[in-house]
Design a protein around this motif. Sequence first.
Motif, PDB file in Angstrom:
ATOM      1  N   ALA A  33      28.812  18.602   1.964  1.00  0.00           N
ATOM      2  CA  ALA A  33      28.786  18.997   3.368  1.00  0.00           C
ATOM      3  C   ALA A  33      27.348  19.090   3.854  1.00  0.00           C
ATOM      4  CB  ALA A  33      29.483  20.343   3.550  1.00  0.00           C
ATOM      5  N   SER A  64      25.049  20.486   7.507  1.00  0.00           N
ATOM      6  CA  SER A  64      25.108  21.209   8.777  1.00  0.00           C
ATOM      7  C   SER A  64      24.296  20.479   9.851  1.00  0.00           C
ATOM      8  CB  SER A  64      24.557  22.617   8.590  1.00  0.00           C
ATOM      9  OG  SER A  64      24.554  23.320   9.813  1.00  0.00           O
ATOM     10  N   TYR A  91      29.082  24.317   8.283  1.00  0.00           N
ATOM     11  CA  TYR A  91      28.891  22.906   7.969  1.00  0.00           C
ATOM     12  C   TYR A  91      29.768  22.034   8.859  1.00  0.00           C
ATOM     13  CZ  TYR A  91      26.264  24.836   4.183  1.00  0.00           C
ATOM     14  OH  TYR A  91      25.324  25.534   3.473  1.00  0.00           O
TER      15      TYR A  91
END
Length: 125
Positions: A97, A99, A112
Amino acid sequence: QVQMVESGGGLVQAGGSLRLTCAASEGTASTYAAAWFRQAPGKEREFVAAISWSGVDTKYADSVKGRFTISRDNAERTHDLQMNNLKPEDTAVYYCAASSRVTYARTNLRDYDYWGQGTQVTVSS
C-alpha cells in the motif's frame, strides 16, 4: 491513478525466508508513506509494516518485529518486505500500500490510498 504491483510470494517451509517487492507505476507514491498489510482466510486485513517517505521511520506489528524488515528505493519506486524465520501463522495474502496524504509511517489501513492486488505467502510446518 497509481498502480501497485507485488511480486515474490510463494510457498516456503517454516524457518525459511521470502522477499516481497512492490512497484509503483508513478513517482508520486515515492513521496509518501508505504506499507504492507496481510489478510488470512476468515480474518480482517491487518497491519504488518510501514515506512516513511524518507525511509528513516519504520513501524512493525509486534508479531513480526525482529523477523521482518521493510525498505524502500524511491528512485526505483519500490518498497520491499524481507521476511525471515517465517512461521505457519504468517500464511496470508500480503498487500502493499502507498499513501497520497501522509509522509510518516502509519499503521492504519485508512491512511493508505493505493493498494496492490495481493500476493499469497504460504508457510508450511
